[in-house]
Write a protein that holds these residues in place. Structure first.
Motif, PDB file in Angstrom:
ATOM      1  N   ASN A 229      22.812  48.366  21.201  1.00 50.81           N
ATOM      2  CA  ASN A 229      21.463  48.310  21.766  1.00 50.81           C
ATOM      3  C   ASN A 229      20.496  47.606  20.808  1.00 50.81           C
ATOM      4  O   ASN A 229      20.839  47.276  19.681  1.00 50.81           O
ATOM      5  CB  ASN A 229      20.980  49.708  22.155  1.00 50.81           C
ATOM      6  CG  ASN A 229      20.784  50.620  20.962  1.00 50.81           C
ATOM      7  OD1 ASN A 229      20.560  50.156  19.857  1.00 50.81           O
ATOM      8  ND2 ASN A 229      20.868  51.906  21.194  1.00 50.81           N
ATOM      9  N   HIS A 230      19.287  47.401  21.280  1.00 51.25           N
ATOM     10  CA  HIS A 230      18.310  46.627  20.512  1.00 51.25           C
ATOM     11  C   HIS A 230      17.975  47.235  19.158  1.00 51.25           C
ATOM     12  O   HIS A 230      17.683  46.513  18.206  1.00 51.25           O
ATOM     13  CB  HIS A 230      17.041  46.452  21.349  1.00 51.25           C
ATOM     14  CG  HIS A 230      17.193  45.418  22.425  1.00 51.25           C
ATOM     15  ND1 HIS A 230      16.390  45.371  23.532  1.00 51.25           N
ATOM     16  CD2 HIS A 230      18.067  44.405  22.545  1.00 51.25           C
ATOM     17  CE1 HIS A 230      16.750  44.361  24.292  1.00 51.25           C
ATOM     18  NE2 HIS A 230      17.766  43.755  23.725  1.00 51.25           N
ATOM     19  N   THR A 231      18.009  48.547  19.106  1.00 54.60           N
ATOM     20  CA  THR A 231      17.687  49.211  17.834  1.00 54.60           C
ATOM     21  C   THR A 231      18.652  48.768  16.735  1.00 54.60           C
ATOM     22  O   THR A 231      18.236  48.461  15.607  1.00 54.60           O
ATOM     23  CB  THR A 231      17.751  50.740  17.998  1.00 54.60           C
ATOM     24  OG1 THR A 231      16.781  51.134  18.968  1.00 54.60           O
ATOM     25  CG2 THR A 231      17.465  51.442  16.699  1.00 54.60           C
TER      26      THR A 231
ATOM     27  N   ALA B  80      17.766  45.343  15.647  1.00 53.85           N
ATOM     28  CA  ALA B  80      16.529  45.347  14.867  1.00 53.85           C
ATOM     29  C   ALA B  80      16.819  45.740  13.423  1.00 53.85           C
ATOM     30  O   ALA B  80      16.322  45.119  12.478  1.00 53.85           O
ATOM     31  CB  ALA B  80      15.516  46.310  15.485  1.00 53.85           C
TER      32      ALA B  80
ATOM     33  N   LYS C 168      11.315  50.490   8.346  1.00 56.55           N
ATOM     34  CA  LYS C 168      10.188  50.951   9.156  1.00 56.55           C
ATOM     35  C   LYS C 168       8.919  50.180   8.801  1.00 56.55           C
ATOM     36  O   LYS C 168       8.182  49.723   9.671  1.00 56.55           O
ATOM     37  CB  LYS C 168       9.997  52.454   8.927  1.00 56.55           C
ATOM     38  CG  LYS C 168       8.733  53.058   9.503  1.00 56.55           C
ATOM     39  CD  LYS C 168       8.867  53.414  10.948  1.00 56.55           C
ATOM     40  CE  LYS C 168       7.692  54.288  11.402  1.00 56.55           C
ATOM     41  NZ  LYS C 168       7.072  53.779  12.629  1.00 56.55           N
TER      42      LYS C 168
ATOM     43  N   TRP D 150       7.285  44.662  18.763  1.00 52.42           N
ATOM     44  CA  TRP D 150       8.397  45.603  18.624  1.00 52.42           C
ATOM     45  C   TRP D 150       7.958  46.857  17.883  1.00 52.42           C
ATOM     46  O   TRP D 150       7.239  46.765  16.896  1.00 52.42           O
ATOM     47  CB  TRP D 150       9.581  44.967  17.879  1.00 52.42           C
ATOM     48  CG  TRP D 150      10.875  45.509  18.375  1.00 52.42           C
ATOM     49  CD1 TRP D 150      11.590  46.562  17.893  1.00 52.42           C
ATOM     50  CD2 TRP D 150      11.589  45.040  19.513  1.00 52.42           C
ATOM     51  NE1 TRP D 150      12.694  46.770  18.652  1.00 52.42           N
ATOM     52  CE2 TRP D 150      12.734  45.856  19.650  1.00 52.42           C
ATOM     53  CE3 TRP D 150      11.390  44.023  20.444  1.00 52.42           C
ATOM     54  CZ2 TRP D 150      13.670  45.674  20.676  1.00 52.42           C
ATOM     55  CZ3 TRP D 150      12.310  43.839  21.443  1.00 52.42           C
ATOM     56  CH2 TRP D 150      13.437  44.661  21.552  1.00 52.42           C
TER      57      TRP D 150
ATOM     58  N   ILE E  80       9.383  50.817  16.368  1.00 51.80           N
ATOM     59  CA  ILE E  80      10.573  51.587  16.040  1.00 51.80           C
ATOM     60  C   ILE E  80      10.145  52.864  15.338  1.00 51.80           C
ATOM     61  O   ILE E  80       9.071  52.930  14.737  1.00 51.80           O
ATOM     62  CB  ILE E  80      11.531  50.737  15.155  1.00 51.80           C
ATOM     63  CG1 ILE E  80      12.971  51.226  15.277  1.00 51.80           C
ATOM     64  CG2 ILE E  80      11.082  50.742  13.701  1.00 51.80           C
ATOM     65  CD1 ILE E  80      14.002  50.217  14.798  1.00 51.80           C
TER      66      ILE E  80
ATOM     67  N   GLN F  82      14.953  56.600  15.326  1.00 51.24           N
ATOM     68  CA  GLN F  82      15.904  55.570  15.738  1.00 51.24           C
ATOM     69  C   GLN F  82      16.611  54.971  14.522  1.00 51.24           C
ATOM     70  O   GLN F  82      17.797  54.686  14.559  1.00 51.24           O
ATOM     71  CB  GLN F  82      15.175  54.431  16.471  1.00 51.24           C
ATOM     72  CG  GLN F  82      14.512  54.821  17.759  1.00 51.24           C
ATOM     73  CD  GLN F  82      13.648  53.685  18.281  1.00 51.24           C
ATOM     74  OE1 GLN F  82      12.458  53.599  17.972  1.00 51.24           O
ATOM     75  NE2 GLN F  82      14.216  52.794  19.065  1.00 51.24           N
ATOM     76  N   ILE F  83      15.839  54.750  13.458  1.00 56.21           N
ATOM     77  CA  ILE F  83      16.354  54.012  12.309  1.00 56.21           C
ATOM     78  C   ILE F  83      17.507  54.741  11.607  1.00 56.21           C
ATOM     79  O   ILE F  83      18.577  54.153  11.383  1.00 56.21           O
ATOM     80  CB  ILE F  83      15.222  53.729  11.290  1.00 56.21           C
ATOM     81  CG1 ILE F  83      14.232  52.731  11.884  1.00 56.21           C
ATOM     82  CG2 ILE F  83      15.797  53.196   9.985  1.00 56.21           C
ATOM     83  CD1 ILE F  83      12.973  52.528  11.049  1.00 56.21           C
TER      84      ILE F  83
ATOM     85  N   ALA G  91      20.722  54.900  13.440  1.00 57.45           N
ATOM     86  CA  ALA G  91      21.260  53.539  13.548  1.00 57.45           C
ATOM     87  C   ALA G  91      21.953  53.132  12.248  1.00 57.45           C
ATOM     88  O   ALA G  91      23.047  52.559  12.271  1.00 57.45           O
ATOM     89  CB  ALA G  91      20.144  52.553  13.887  1.00 57.45           C
TER      90      ALA G  91
ATOM     91  N   LYS H  45       7.775  44.832  24.548  1.00 57.04           N
ATOM     92  CA  LYS H  45       8.917  44.447  23.735  1.00 57.04           C
ATOM     93  C   LYS H  45       9.332  43.049  24.125  1.00 57.04           C
ATOM     94  O   LYS H  45       9.753  42.803  25.238  1.00 57.04           O
ATOM     95  CB  LYS H  45      10.070  45.425  23.976  1.00 57.04           C
ATOM     96  CG  LYS H  45       9.804  46.797  23.427  1.00 57.04           C
ATOM     97  CD  LYS H  45      11.098  47.499  23.104  1.00 57.04           C
ATOM     98  CE  LYS H  45      10.829  48.681  22.195  1.00 57.04           C
ATOM     99  NZ  LYS H  45      12.047  49.339  21.742  1.00 57.04           N
TER     100      LYS H  45
END
Lengths: 181, 181
Positions: free
Chosen positions: A4-6, A9, A25, A36, A38, A42-43, A46, B97
């Motif tokens: 996914n996009h996360t 990123a 972050k 964008w 975040i 999420q970080i 991920a 986004k």
DNA sequence: CCTACCATGTAATTCGTTACATGATTAT
DNA sequence: ATAATCATGTAACGAATTACATGGTAGG
């Protein structure tokens, strides 16, 4: 395998000097903020997944007089996965959810004052946003004049400036029609 | 008591002639499409909740030669809840986004062809979107010349046109810098 | 017959935000 | 002291998409 996009990123952030979740972050908040967002929620998961999937390596660092931290570095596989995704065509143009337009549309049988108030408030925010872009632009031009990344940063900023300016002009003409028409 | 946006979207839709979940979906897809999206997975549970909370009434209709359907009508309470929300100030300006800007930002060390390809593709889509707006506008002006709601519809369309136009211009100057610079 | 359209719904999954929880270091 | 900054994480919740499941009607 598709991510996914996360994940992308975080992979992208790791191509810069950012090495910790905290730094990632910061980078995204400061440089990609207008297109964008975040969160730590999420970080960190991920980053964990990147290591599991061999897209990054982890290094536990305890330096004298500094908080403990974990540094991440892209593996070859990580770079490949990112590059492959960067080359892929763009999927969707996502619809931005615009609460002002939403309220405007459904407020058509309600007193006009509300709508005018919303429009003025929105205009103010857009103007603030525009000022922020200009501020970042000036900061970049004076503080980082040699950076090759600068061009790309300015390009994304320019996008923000142009679309925000267009939105401001819309609030102006729309307020005019409500007030004069 | 506070509701989420989906509830307000459905309440708003019920102020028009839309009476069924299916019709609500159509309205939002056709009229609010450029600033709001919704799915059946949101609509039907929301309608259920409206009835539970006394914001709408339900009527089961079986007409000869037509599929069975359920018609919903706002209650006074439903109208009040909607109006109250419409008057409330806007919360956030949500960040759209943007995958193009995202890829552009992280592709700064990759071959420029990819970026140019993305930009051209994006430009094409934006132009299509702009044409769609113009098409809807012309359709509205010829087919619904008396409608009082028309003004509000045109205003939201104008927003889409202006911001899309600004984005198109951005692709033009950006492509120029890449190709000439 | 078959496609398009009208019509309703649920379940699983994914995604993202927010709140919570912790703790070290640095500058005032 | 204490606020700000650096630093890492989880759990609960909320929101939205997608896939699945069903069935009637109208028109070519």
């Amino acid at each position: 395998m598709t991510y996914n996009h996360t994940i992308y990123a975080v992979l992208g952030a790791l191509t810069t000097e950012c090495r910790t979740g905290y730094a990632i972050k910061q980078l995204i908040d400061q440089s990609l903020n207008h297109f964008w967002k975040i969160s730590y929620g999420q970080i960190y998961p991920a980053l964990k997944q990147l290591v599991t999937d061999d897209l990054a390596t982890i290094e536990h660092i305890s330096e004298e007089g500094k908080p403990q931290r974990k540094e991440y570095h892209l593996t070859q596989k990580g770079e490949d996965v990112l590059k492959k995704w960067l080359e892929k065509p763009i999927d969707q143009i996502p619809t931005e959810k615009n609460e002002v337009l939403f309220k405007l549309f459904f407020a058509r049988h309600l007193p006009m004052e509300h709508t005018i108030r919303h429009l003025r408030e929105y205009q103010k925010r857009l103007q603030d946003q525009y000022s922020t872009y200009k501020g970042i632009e000036n900061m970049l031009l004076t503080n980082h004049p040699k950076d090759t990344d600068l061009t790309y940063w300015l390009i994304t900023l320019d996008y923000g400036k142009r679309t925000t300016q267009a939105a401001i002009e819309w609030t102006e003409v729309t307020l005019d029609t409500f007030l004069k028409g």
